[in-house]
Design a protein around this motif. Structure first.
Motif, PDB file in Angstrom:
ATOM      1  N   TYR A  81       0.845  -1.189   0.000  1.00  0.00           N
ATOM      2  CA  TYR A  81       0.000   0.000   0.000  1.00  0.00           C
ATOM      3  C   TYR A  81       0.882   1.242   0.000  1.00  0.00           C
ATOM      4  O   TYR A  81       1.903   1.282   0.680  1.00  0.00           O
ATOM      5  N   LEU A  82       0.493   2.255  -0.739  1.00  0.00           N
ATOM      6  CA  LEU A  82       1.224   3.515  -0.842  1.00  0.00           C
ATOM      7  C   LEU A  82       0.422   4.622  -0.164  1.00  0.00           C
ATOM      8  O   LEU A  82      -0.785   4.746  -0.398  1.00  0.00           O
ATOM      9  N   ALA A  83       1.090   5.426   0.661  1.00  0.00           N
ATOM     10  CA  ALA A  83       0.449   6.601   1.248  1.00  0.00           C
ATOM     11  C   ALA A  83       0.216   7.609   0.129  1.00  0.00           C
ATOM     12  O   ALA A  83       1.124   7.909  -0.651  1.00  0.00           O
ATOM     13  N   ILE A  84      -1.015   8.091   0.029  1.00  0.00           N
ATOM     14  CA  ILE A  84      -1.358   9.004  -1.068  1.00  0.00           C
ATOM     15  C   ILE A  84      -1.767  10.370  -0.541  1.00  0.00           C
ATOM     16  O   ILE A  84      -2.087  10.534   0.638  1.00  0.00           O
ATOM     17  N   LYS A  85      -1.782  11.335  -1.471  1.00  0.00           N
ATOM     18  CA  LYS A  85      -2.220  12.689  -1.132  1.00  0.00           C
ATOM     19  C   LYS A  85      -3.672  12.639  -0.703  1.00  0.00           C
ATOM     20  O   LYS A  85      -4.487  11.957  -1.301  1.00  0.00           O
ATOM     21  N   ASN A  86      -3.978  13.364   0.352  1.00  0.00           N
ATOM     22  CA  ASN A  86      -5.331  13.370   0.897  1.00  0.00           C
ATOM     23  C   ASN A  86      -5.556  14.762   1.463  1.00  0.00           C
ATOM     24  O   ASN A  86      -4.779  15.211   2.301  1.00  0.00           O
ATOM     25  N   SER A  87      -6.613  15.424   1.056  1.00  0.00           N
ATOM     26  CA  SER A  87      -6.858  16.798   1.508  1.00  0.00           C
ATOM     27  C   SER A  87      -7.052  16.885   3.020  1.00  0.00           C
ATOM     28  O   SER A  87      -6.804  17.913   3.610  1.00  0.00           O
ATOM     29  N   GLN A  88      -7.468  15.791   3.651  1.00  0.00           N
ATOM     30  CA  GLN A  88      -7.689  15.826   5.087  1.00  0.00           C
ATOM     31  C   GLN A  88      -6.531  15.238   5.886  1.00  0.00           C
ATOM     32  O   GLN A  88      -6.567  15.211   7.097  1.00  0.00           O
ATOM     33  N   SER A  89      -5.482  14.760   5.207  1.00  0.00           N
ATOM     34  CA  SER A  89      -4.390  14.144   5.958  1.00  0.00           C
ATOM     35  C   SER A  89      -3.515  15.211   6.589  1.00  0.00           C
ATOM     36  O   SER A  89      -3.381  16.310   6.091  1.00  0.00           O
ATOM     37  N   LEU A  96      -3.125   9.162   7.494  1.00  0.00           N
ATOM     38  CA  LEU A  96      -2.880   9.050   6.060  1.00  0.00           C
ATOM     39  C   LEU A  96      -3.845   8.084   5.395  1.00  0.00           C
ATOM     40  O   LEU A  96      -4.335   7.161   6.011  1.00  0.00           O
ATOM     41  N   ALA A  97      -4.077   8.322   4.114  1.00  0.00           N
ATOM     42  CA  ALA A  97      -4.862   7.391   3.298  1.00  0.00           C
ATOM     43  C   ALA A  97      -3.874   6.538   2.506  1.00  0.00           C
ATOM     44  O   ALA A  97      -2.821   7.025   2.077  1.00  0.00           O
ATOM     45  N   PHE A  98      -4.201   5.262   2.321  1.00  0.00           N
ATOM     46  CA  PHE A  98      -3.327   4.342   1.591  1.00  0.00           C
ATOM     47  C   PHE A  98      -4.111   3.691   0.464  1.00  0.00           C
ATOM     48  O   PHE A  98      -5.306   3.444   0.584  1.00  0.00           O
ATOM     49  N   VAL A  99      -3.409   3.400  -0.619  1.00  0.00           N
ATOM     50  CA  VAL A  99      -4.024   2.752  -1.771  1.00  0.00           C
ATOM     51  C   VAL A  99      -3.189   1.514  -2.112  1.00  0.00           C
ATOM     52  O   VAL A  99      -1.961   1.536  -2.028  1.00  0.00           O
ATOM     53  N   LEU A 100      -3.882   0.461  -2.500  1.00  0.00           N
ATOM     54  CA  LEU A 100      -3.230  -0.781  -2.888  1.00  0.00           C
ATOM     55  C   LEU A 100      -2.510  -0.579  -4.220  1.00  0.00           C
ATOM     56  O   LEU A 100      -3.118  -0.144  -5.194  1.00  0.00           O
ATOM     57  N   VAL A 101      -1.200  -0.894  -4.257  1.00  0.00           N
ATOM     58  CA  VAL A 101      -0.446  -0.754  -5.508  1.00  0.00           C
ATOM     59  C   VAL A 101       0.105  -2.091  -5.989  1.00  0.00           C
ATOM     60  O   VAL A 101       0.614  -2.188  -7.100  1.00  0.00           O
ATOM     61  N   TYR A 102       0.017  -3.121  -5.156  1.00  0.00           N
ATOM     62  CA  TYR A 102       0.466  -4.458  -5.576  1.00  0.00           C
ATOM     63  C   TYR A 102      -0.216  -5.512  -4.722  1.00  0.00           C
ATOM     64  O   TYR A 102      -0.356  -5.350  -3.507  1.00  0.00           O
ATOM     65  N   ARG A 103      -0.619  -6.592  -5.374  1.00  0.00           N
ATOM     66  CA  ARG A 103      -1.113  -7.781  -4.691  1.00  0.00           C
ATOM     67  C   ARG A 103      -0.640  -8.967  -5.511  1.00  0.00           C
ATOM     68  O   ARG A 103      -0.938  -9.068  -6.698  1.00  0.00           O
ATOM     69  N   GLY A 104       0.135  -9.852  -4.879  1.00  0.00           N
ATOM     70  CA  GLY A 104       0.642 -11.003  -5.600  1.00  0.00           C
ATOM     71  C   GLY A 104       1.465 -11.900  -4.704  1.00  0.00           C
ATOM     72  O   GLY A 104       1.672 -11.601  -3.523  1.00  0.00           O
ATOM     73  N   ASP A 105       1.960 -13.000  -5.254  1.00  0.00           N
ATOM     74  CA  ASP A 105       2.688 -13.962  -4.437  1.00  0.00           C
ATOM     75  C   ASP A 105       4.202 -13.759  -4.468  1.00  0.00           C
ATOM     76  O   ASP A 105       4.925 -14.394  -3.721  1.00  0.00           O
ATOM     77  N   SER A 106       4.680 -12.858  -5.299  1.00  0.00           N
ATOM     78  CA  SER A 106       6.112 -12.599  -5.393  1.00  0.00           C
ATOM     79  C   SER A 106       6.552 -11.632  -4.293  1.00  0.00           C
ATOM     80  O   SER A 106       5.839 -10.664  -4.002  1.00  0.00           O
ATOM     81  N   THR A 114       3.424   6.577 -12.349  1.00  0.00           N
ATOM     82  CA  THR A 114       2.107   7.237 -12.296  1.00  0.00           C
ATOM     83  C   THR A 114       1.486   7.123 -10.912  1.00  0.00           C
ATOM     84  O   THR A 114       0.831   8.053 -10.448  1.00  0.00           O
ATOM     85  N   SER A 115       1.703   6.006 -10.223  1.00  0.00           N
ATOM     86  CA  SER A 115       1.198   5.863  -8.851  1.00  0.00           C
ATOM     87  C   SER A 115       1.993   6.723  -7.888  1.00  0.00           C
ATOM     88  O   SER A 115       1.433   7.305  -6.955  1.00  0.00           O
ATOM     89  N   LEU A 116       3.299   6.809  -8.100  1.00  0.00           N
ATOM     90  CA  LEU A 116       4.147   7.601  -7.207  1.00  0.00           C
ATOM     91  C   LEU A 116       3.839   9.090  -7.284  1.00  0.00           C
ATOM     92  O   LEU A 116       4.053   9.824  -6.330  1.00  0.00           O
ATOM     93  N   GLN A 117       3.296   9.554  -8.415  1.00  0.00           N
ATOM     94  CA  GLN A 117       2.953  10.968  -8.544  1.00  0.00           C
ATOM     95  C   GLN A 117       1.828  11.355  -7.594  1.00  0.00           C
ATOM     96  O   GLN A 117       1.668  12.524  -7.279  1.00  0.00           O
ATOM     97  N   ASN A 118       1.043  10.392  -7.125  1.00  0.00           N
ATOM     98  CA  ASN A 118      -0.031  10.662  -6.164  1.00  0.00           C
ATOM     99  C   ASN A 118       0.392  10.405  -4.722  1.00  0.00           C
ATOM    100  O   ASN A 118      -0.429  10.456  -3.819  1.00  0.00           O
ATOM    101  N   ALA A 119       1.673  10.093  -4.519  1.00  0.00           N
ATOM    102  CA  ALA A 119       2.155   9.757  -3.184  1.00  0.00           C
ATOM    103  C   ALA A 119       2.093  10.941  -2.244  1.00  0.00           C
ATOM    104  O   ALA A 119       2.291  12.091  -2.648  1.00  0.00           O
ATOM    105  N   HIS A 120       1.813  10.665  -0.984  1.00  0.00           N
ATOM    106  CA  HIS A 120       1.865  11.687   0.056  1.00  0.00           C
ATOM    107  C   HIS A 120       3.335  11.978   0.322  1.00  0.00           C
ATOM    108  O   HIS A 120       4.115  11.077   0.618  1.00  0.00           O
TER     109      HIS A 120
END
Length: 146
Positions: A81-89, A96-106, A114-120
């Motif tokens: 999960y990546l911490a993202i920009k949040n107007s209330q954070s 902080l708000a977090f968004v799932l950026v990977y789910r897998g067995d590796s 593109t996901s990192l550009q929204n990072a907090h």
């Protein structure tokens, strides 16, 4: 039949089993003990992954980690999960708000630019607030394109 071999069975998690025991000698079987009970454990959650490593690539941040020391069974998947920009954070990690950026067995993944550009991003120079993603020595801003 008392002479029948004992069959081995798997114990079920979270189940109570009761036993009683009798001693046997040349005269036969003696009295049984009082029943004794025990309950098998319910499997627990795995520990946290360790030794998180991060490197910058042309396509984003490459993450790798070691499996938890205590897995409590086979690991079926990892979630990043990546911490993202949040107007209330605020600067507090608990807000902080977090968004799932990977789910897998590796035990590794790439978080796309593109996901990192929204990072907090924090302006502090201490450890990054998005520590669920980054080791303590790197900042999210180090990964953004210049």
């Amino acid at each position: 039949d008392e002479n029948k071999p004992i069959e081995r069975l798997e114990l079920s998690p979270g189940t109570t089993y009761r036993f009683r025991i009798a001693a046997i000698n040349a005269c036969g079987r003696g009295e049984f003990s009082e029943p004794a009970a025990f309950k098998t454990c319910v499997p627990g959650f795995p520990g946290a992954p360790s030794s998180i490593r991060i490197s910058k690539g042309n396509d984003g941040a490459h993450l790798a980690w070691d499996p938890p020391a205590n897995s409590n069974g086979n690991i079926s998947e990892y979630s990043v999960y990546l911490a993202i920009k949040n107007s209330q954070s605020t600067e507090s990690p608990s807000s902080l708000a977090f968004v799932l950026v990977y789910r897998g067995d590796s035990p590794s993944c790439t978080v796309k630019t593109t996901s990192l550009q929204n990072a907090h991003v924090t302006k502090r120079t201490s450890r990054p607030l998005s520590s669920e993603l980054l080791p303590r020595t790197r900042k999210v801003t180090d990964l953004l394109p210049k």
